[in-house]
Write a protein that holds these residues in place. Structure first.
Motif, PDB file in Angstrom:
ATOM      1  N   ARG A  91     -28.208  28.357  17.320  1.00 27.91           N
ATOM      2  CA  ARG A  91     -29.186  27.941  16.308  1.00 27.91           C
ATOM      3  C   ARG A  91     -30.596  28.070  16.831  1.00 27.91           C
ATOM      4  O   ARG A  91     -31.503  28.509  16.117  1.00 27.91           O
ATOM      5  CB  ARG A  91     -28.912  26.483  15.899  1.00 27.91           C
ATOM      6  CG  ARG A  91     -27.637  26.331  15.092  1.00 27.91           C
ATOM      7  CD  ARG A  91     -27.102  24.917  15.095  1.00 27.91           C
ATOM      8  NE  ARG A  91     -27.970  23.994  14.373  1.00 27.91           N
ATOM      9  CZ  ARG A  91     -27.691  22.705  14.236  1.00 27.91           C
ATOM     10  NH1 ARG A  91     -26.585  22.198  14.740  1.00 27.91           N
ATOM     11  NH2 ARG A  91     -28.530  21.916  13.587  1.00 27.91           N
ATOM     12  N   CYS A 145     -33.543  25.951   5.822  1.00 31.53           N
ATOM     13  CA  CYS A 145     -32.366  26.206   6.663  1.00 31.53           C
ATOM     14  C   CYS A 145     -31.786  24.936   7.272  1.00 31.53           C
ATOM     15  O   CYS A 145     -30.575  24.763   7.310  1.00 31.53           O
ATOM     16  CB  CYS A 145     -32.697  27.233   7.749  1.00 31.53           C
ATOM     17  SG  CYS A 145     -32.581  28.934   7.135  1.00 31.53           S
ATOM     18  N   GLN A 151     -28.002  22.023   6.595  1.00 34.47           N
ATOM     19  CA  GLN A 151     -27.027  21.560   7.592  1.00 34.47           C
ATOM     20  C   GLN A 151     -26.227  20.394   7.034  1.00 34.47           C
ATOM     21  O   GLN A 151     -26.720  19.660   6.200  1.00 34.47           O
ATOM     22  CB  GLN A 151     -27.737  21.168   8.876  1.00 34.47           C
ATOM     23  CG  GLN A 151     -28.541  22.309   9.484  1.00 34.47           C
ATOM     24  CD  GLN A 151     -27.719  23.556   9.705  1.00 34.47           C
ATOM     25  OE1 GLN A 151     -26.607  23.488  10.178  1.00 34.47           O
ATOM     26  NE2 GLN A 151     -28.267  24.697   9.328  1.00 34.47           N
TER      27      GLN A 151
END
Ligand code: HDD
Ligand code: HEM
Ligand code: HEM
Lengths: 445, 347
Positions: A8, A379, A383
Motif C-alpha cells: 500500500r 482510496c 478500506q
C-alpha cells in the motif's frame, strides 16, 4: 512490516507522485487550447506566447508524467495481482481504451510541437484539441476503474467464482458519471490555479517592463476566469459525488463526515476528530441538519452512520480530515477567484495590489493539495475493501517479499525527481526569458 | 482453446512492435550519447531527430503490452507478479531516470552532456535487463513453495545463460538502432552519417546472431524442454537466419545514386527476421506462460471479456493506424523536418 502495508505504501506513494504530473498534463493541454483559440479570436500574439511557454512546460513535465504513469500501471499488476485478476475478468475495457487515448495524446502532441511550422493555424488548433481530448479521456478512463471499485457491477459471484460478466454494465457503473466529471473538473481547476500562481509570482517582481506586465496580466486573467468557472463546477459535482456516496457507499460518507449514529437531521461536522467512544466528532464546528440536507435534499432525510457497519469494515477515521481539507480548499478558492475577478471587473481596478497577489501565489499549491487529499480520501476511505464489498485489500496484495527495499528506492527517486524537475523548469525559463519571445515573433512553438 | 491462441498472438504482435521500437529508441539514445559533442559527424543529431517526437509513442507500446497481457490473461497475475517484481522494478527505475534525463537534457544546456550520459547509459541497460527475464519464465531458476515463487538468485547470477541473454539484448538493441538510423540518415540525405551507422550495423549484425546462438546453447542445462521445442521449430529459425543473411548483404547492394548499400531493404528484412525468430521462440514456449505451472488455458479470461477486448483493440487500432501513417509521413519522411535546423531550438 507486513507485506500488505508495504504494498500500500509503495503503490500509494507512486500514485501521489504520478497524479501531480498527470493533473497538470490534463489541465495544461486544455489551457493551451484556450490560449491558441484566444490568439486567433483576439488577434493577439501574447496568447501565442502563453501557449508556447505552457507547451514547453508540458514537454518538460511529460519526461516524468509518462514514465511515472508506466510505473503505476505496471505496479498495479505486480503489487495487486488479486485485484488485477478480477479486473481482467470484469473491467479490462477502460484500461484497453485508455491506451488509445494515450496514443492520440502522444501522437498529436508531437505533431503540435514538432510539426507546428508545417501546419496551418486551424490544423494547430485541431492538433492541440486532440492532445487535450486524449489527456482528459485517459483521466476519465482510469477513473472509470476507480469508480467501479467503489460500485462494482456487471458480474455475479457464485461460490467465489466470477460468472456472467457484462463488460459494458461494469463500465457504466453507478459511480462513473459523477466521479469522472469531478476528476476532470478538479484537474482543470488545479491547473488553472497553478498557472495563476506562477503569473502572480511574476507580477510581484519589481522592474517589469510594460510589455511583460501586460503579458503576465493576460495569463493571470485567463487562469483566474478559468479557475473561477471550474471551481464552482467542481464544488457542484463534488456535491453530486457526496450524494452518490450517500446512495452507493454510505459507510464512506459516514466516515468522511464522522457520523456514528444513523439519524435524520444529521449535522455537518467541520474539522474536529471523530471519536468512537463519544459517538460524535469532538472539537469541530457542527451545523445542525446540514448533512441531511446536503445528502438527501431535506433536513429530515436519514443519513446512515458508522455504527450500522461492523467495526472491521470501517475505514480509518482520519479520512474525515482529508475530506475536510479538500472541501475547505474548494470553498476557499471559489472565494479567492471570484473575489479577484470582482476586484478587476466590478471595481474596475487594472492592477492587482500585492496583498491580493500573495494569496493567489498560494492558490496553486493549495489546489494540488486538494487533488492529493481528494484521492487519498477516495482510496483510503474505501478500506478495508479494494473492491467495495467484494475483495479486501489483503486478498488483492502480492505475496512476494523485497517490497521494503523498493519502497525506499522509489521514494528517494520521487523526491529527487521532484527537485530536479523544479530546477529544470526554473533553469529553462530563466535562460529563455520572456523578453526573447517578444523579440523573435515567430509563430512556431 | 482457440481464444487462448488468438490472445497470445495479439500479445506477441504488441511485443514484437515494442521490441523493435524499444530497441531503436533506447539504441538511438545510446548513440546520441556515444557521438555527443563530436564535431566531425552529425550522428548524434540524427539520433535526436528521431527520438524527440517518437519516444512517447514507443513508450505507449510498452504499456499496451502490459495491459494486454493482464487483460487477456488475468489469472497469470499472481505468478508473474511474484517472480517479476524484482527485475521489473529495476526496469521501471531505469526507465523513469532515462526518460526524465533525456527530456531534461534538451532543456538545460549547461548540463546537456551529463544528462545525455545518464539517459544514454540507463537506456542502454533497459533492453538487456528486460531480456534477462526470459530465462526466468522458462522455469530454470524458479522454486515454487506452496503458492509462492522464488527466484534462485545465486543460481541465476552464476549461470552463463543470463549473461548470454543480456549480451544478446545489448547487441540486438545496438544493431537494430544502427541499421534503422542508417536508413534514417539516408532519408535525411546525410551521406556521412549514413556511413557511420552502416559501419556500426556491419560490425554488430554478426555479434547479434552469435549472441542469439549463445543464449540458446547456454539454455540447454537449464531448460531442456524449451530447447527441444525450439529444435522442432528449426525450419522457422533456419528461415530467419536466411532472411538475416539477405538483409545483411543488402548493406552492400549497389544503389542508383552510387551509394553502397540499400538500408531500407536491410531494415525490412531485419524486421521480418526478428518477427520470424521471436514467433518461433514464442511458439516453442507454448502452452506455458511460466513453466511448468502456468499455461495459457489456466490464465485466460472469460469469453465475454475476451470478445469485448477484441472489439476494443479492433476499433482502437482502426482509429490509430491512419494516425500512425500521418505521423510517419511527418517525422520519418518529410524533408522539411529532416533538414530542419529549427528543430534544435524547438526542443
Ligand atoms: C482541486 C481539487 C478538489 C476540490 C477543490 C474538491 N475535490 Fe472532491 N475530489 C477531488 C478533488 C477535489 C479528486 C481528487 O478528484 C477526487 C478523488 C477521487 C475522485 O473521484 O475525485 C475527489 C473526491 C471526492 C469525493 C469522493 C468520491 C468517491 O470517493 O467516490 C467526494 C464526495 C467529493 N470529492 C466531494 C467534494 C466536494 C463536496 C467539494 C466541495 C468543494 C470538493 N469535493 C472539492
Ligand atoms: C486519477 C488519476 C490519474 C490521472 C488523472 C491520470 C492521467 C494521466 C495522464 C494525463 C497521463 C499522460 C501524461 C501526459 O501526457 O500528460 C498519464 C500517463 C499515464 N498514466 Fe496516469 N493518470 C492517473 C492515474 C493512473 C493510474 C492509477 C494508472 C495505472 C493503472 C495510470 C497509468 C498511466 C500510464 C500507463 C501512463 C503513461 C502512458 C504513456 O506511456 O503515454 N495512471 N496519466
Ligand atoms: C492518482 C491518484 C491516486 C492517489 C493519490 C491514490 C492513492 C492511493 C493510496 C494512498 C492508496 C493506499 C490506500 C491504503 O491502502 O490505505 C491507494 C490504494 C489503491 N488505489 Fe489509489 N490512488 C489514486 C488513484 C487510483 C486509481 C485511479 C485507481 C484505479 C485504477 C486506484 C487504485 C488503487 C488500488 C487498486 C489500491 C490498492 C488496494 C487498496 O488499498 O484498496 N487508485 N491509492
Amino acid at each position: 512490516m507486513d507485506n500488505v502495508l508495504l504494498a500500500r505504501m509503495l503503490f500509494g506513494s507512486s500514485l501521489i507522485f504520478h497524479i501531480i504530473f498527470a493533473t497538470l498534463g490534463v489541465g495544461l493541454t486544455l489551457m493551451i487550447l484556450i490560449a491558441e483559440i484566444l490568439r486567433v479570436v483576439r488577434k493577439d500574439d501574447d496568447y501565442g506566447i502563453l501557449a508556447k511557454r505552457w507547451t514547453k512546460a508540458v514537454a518538460i513535465l511529460l519526461g516524468v508524467a509518462i514514465p511515472s504513469g508506466t510505473i503505476v500501471a505496471v505496479m498495479l499488476a505486480l503489487l495487486w495481482p488479486g485485484f488485477i485478476e478480477v479486473v481482467g475478468q470484469v473491467i479490462a475495457l477502460p484500461f484497453t481504451l485508455e491506451i488509445f487515448a494515450f496514443f492520440i495524446e502522444a501522437l498529436f502532441l508531437s505533431i503540435y510541437v514538432y510539426a507546428a511550422s508545417r501546419l496551418s493555424s486551424t490544423m494547430r488548433i485541431i492538433s492541440v484539441f486532440f492532445v487535450a481530448l486524449g489527456a482528459t479521456a485517459s483521466a476519465v478512463l482510469i477513473t472509470n476503474v476507480q469508480s467501479w471499485m467503489n460500485t462494482p457491477t456487471g458480474f455475479n459471484v457464485v461460490n467465489g467464482e466470477i460468472t456472467d460478466v457484462r463488460p459494458w454494465e461494469a463500465v457504466l457503473n453507478p459511480a462513473f458519471g459523477y466521479t469522472a466529471v469531478h476528476v476532470a473538473s478538479s484537474a482543470y481547476m488545479a491547473t488553472a490555479f497553478v498557472v495563476a500562481s506562477v503569473a502572480a509570482y511574476q507580477l510581484l517582481k519589481p522592474n517589469l517592463k510594460a510589455s511583460e506586465k501586460t503579458y503576465h496580466r493576460k495569463g493571470l486573467m485567463v487562469a483566474l476566469v478559468f479557475g473561477a468557472i471550474t471551481s464552482i463546477w467542481t464544488a457542484t459535482n463534488g456535491h453530486a459525488s457526496a450524494v452518490g456516496l450517500h446512495n452507493n457507499v454510505p459507510v464512506k460518507l459516514a466516515a468522511a463526515e464522522g457520523l456514528f449514529e444513523t439519524q435524520s437531521n444529521a449535522p455537518l461536522a467541520i474539522f474536529g476528530t471523530p471519536d468512537p467512544e463519544a459517538n460524535r466528532v469532538v472539537g469541530g464546528i457542527e451545523l445542525p441538519g446540514m448533512l441531511s440536507y446536503l445528502a438527501t435534499g431535506s433536513l429530515d432525510g436519514v443519513v446512515v452512520g458508522l455504527n450500522e457497519f461492523p467495526r472491521d469494515e470501517w475505514p480509518p477515521l482520519f479520512v474525515h480530515t482529508l475530506f475536510n481539507i479538500m472541501v475547505g480548499i474548494g470553498t476557499l478558492l471559489i472565494g479567492l477567484s471570484f473575489g479577484a475577478l470582482a476586484y478587476r471587473f466590478i471595481f474596475k481596478k487594472r492592477e492587482y495590489p500585492n496583498w491580493l497577489l500573495i494569496p493567489i501565489i498560494g492558490s496553486g499549491p493549495l489546489a494540488m493539495l486538494g487533488i492529493e487529499t481528494g484521492w487519498i480520501f477516495a482510496c483510503i476511505g474505501r478500506q478495508p475493501w479494494t473492491i467495495y464489498g467484494i475483495q479486501r485489500t489483503a486478498e488483492a496484495a502480492t505475496k512476494s517479499a523485497n517490497l521494503g527495499t523498493f519502497f525506499v528506492i522509489f521514494l528517494t527517486l520521487y523526491v529527487f525527481l521532484l527537485v530536479i524537475t523544479a530546477l529544470v523548469m526554473r533553469f529553462y525559463f530563466r535562460r529563455n526569458p520572456l523578453i526573447n519571445e517578444f523579440n523573435s515573433q515567430s509563430p512556431s512553438v | 482453446m482457440m481464444e487462448a491462441y488468438v490472445a497470445i498472438i495479439i500479445i506477441w504482435l504488441f511485443l514484437f512492435f515494442y521490441a523493435l521500437g524499444g530497441a531503436i529508441d533506447f539504441g538511438a539514445g545510446f548513440w546520441s550519447m556515444f557521438y555527443f559533442g563530436r564535431k566531425d559527424t552529425t550522428a548524434a543529431s540524427i539520433a535526436n531527430l528521431y527520438l524527440t517526437p517518437s519516444w512517447k509513442v514507443t513508450n505507449v507500446f510498452l504499456v499496451l503490452f502490459v495491459v494486454a497481457l493482464v487483460g487477456f490473461f488475468p489469472h497469470a497475475a499472481f505468478t508473474l507478479g511474484s517472480i517479476m517484481i524484482v527485475p521489473v522494478s529495476f526496469v521501471l527505475i531505469l526507465l523513469i531516470i532515462r526518460s526524465a534525463f533525456m527530456v531534461y537534457s534538451y532543456s538545460v544546456q549547461k548540463y546537456t552532456k551529463a544528462f545525455t550520459y545518464i539517459s544514454g547509459i540507463t537506456g542502454l541497460l533497459i533492453p538487456a535487463l528486460m531480456l534477462s527475464i526470459l530465462p526466468i519464465i522458462i522455469g530454470g531458476f524458479v522454486e515454487v513453495v506452496g503458492d509462492r515463487h522464488y527466484i534462485l538468485y545465486d543460481r541465476l547470477l552464476t549461470s552463463p545463460t543470463l549473461y548470454a541473454h543480456i549480451g544478446f539484448g545489448l547487441a540486438a538493441e545496438l544493431f537494430l538502432s544502427s541499421l534503422f538510423l542508417s536508413d534514417y540518415a539516408r532519408e535525411a540525405k546525410s551521406m556521412e552519417t549514413y556511413k557511420v551507422y552502416r559501419k556500426n550495423a556491419i560490425i554488430l549484425g554478426p555479434i547479434m546472431i552469435g549472441m542469439a546462438v549463445a543464449a540458446t546453447m547456454t539454455l540447454i542445462p537449464e531448460a531442456m524442454w524449451m530447447v527441444e521445442n525450439m529444435a522442432s521449430q528449426w525450419h522457422l529459425f533456419a528461415l530467419s537466419v536466411i532472411v538475416f543473411s539477405v538483409g545483411y548483404s543488402a548493406l552492400w547492394w549497389p544503389s542508383r545514386k552510387g551509394r553502397v548499400g540499400q538500408p531500407r531493404v536491410a531494415v525490412v528484412f531485419m524486421m521480418i527476421q526478428i518477427g520470424l525468430a521471436s514467433f518461433a521462440y514464442g511458439w516453442s514456449h507454448m502452452p506455458y506462460i511460466v513453466y511448468p505451472k502456468l499455461t495459457l488455458y489456466d490464465a485466460l479470461t472469460n469469453n465475454q471479456m475476451f470478445y469485448s477486448l477484441l472489439w476494443g483493440y479492433g476499433i482502437g487500432m482502426a482509429i490509430i493506424v491512419p494516425l500512425f501513417y500521418w505521423f510517419w509521413r511527418l517525422f520519418l519522411k518529410d524533408k522539411r523536418y529532416l533538414t530542419n535546423e529549427e528543430v534544435d531550438d524547438v526542443r
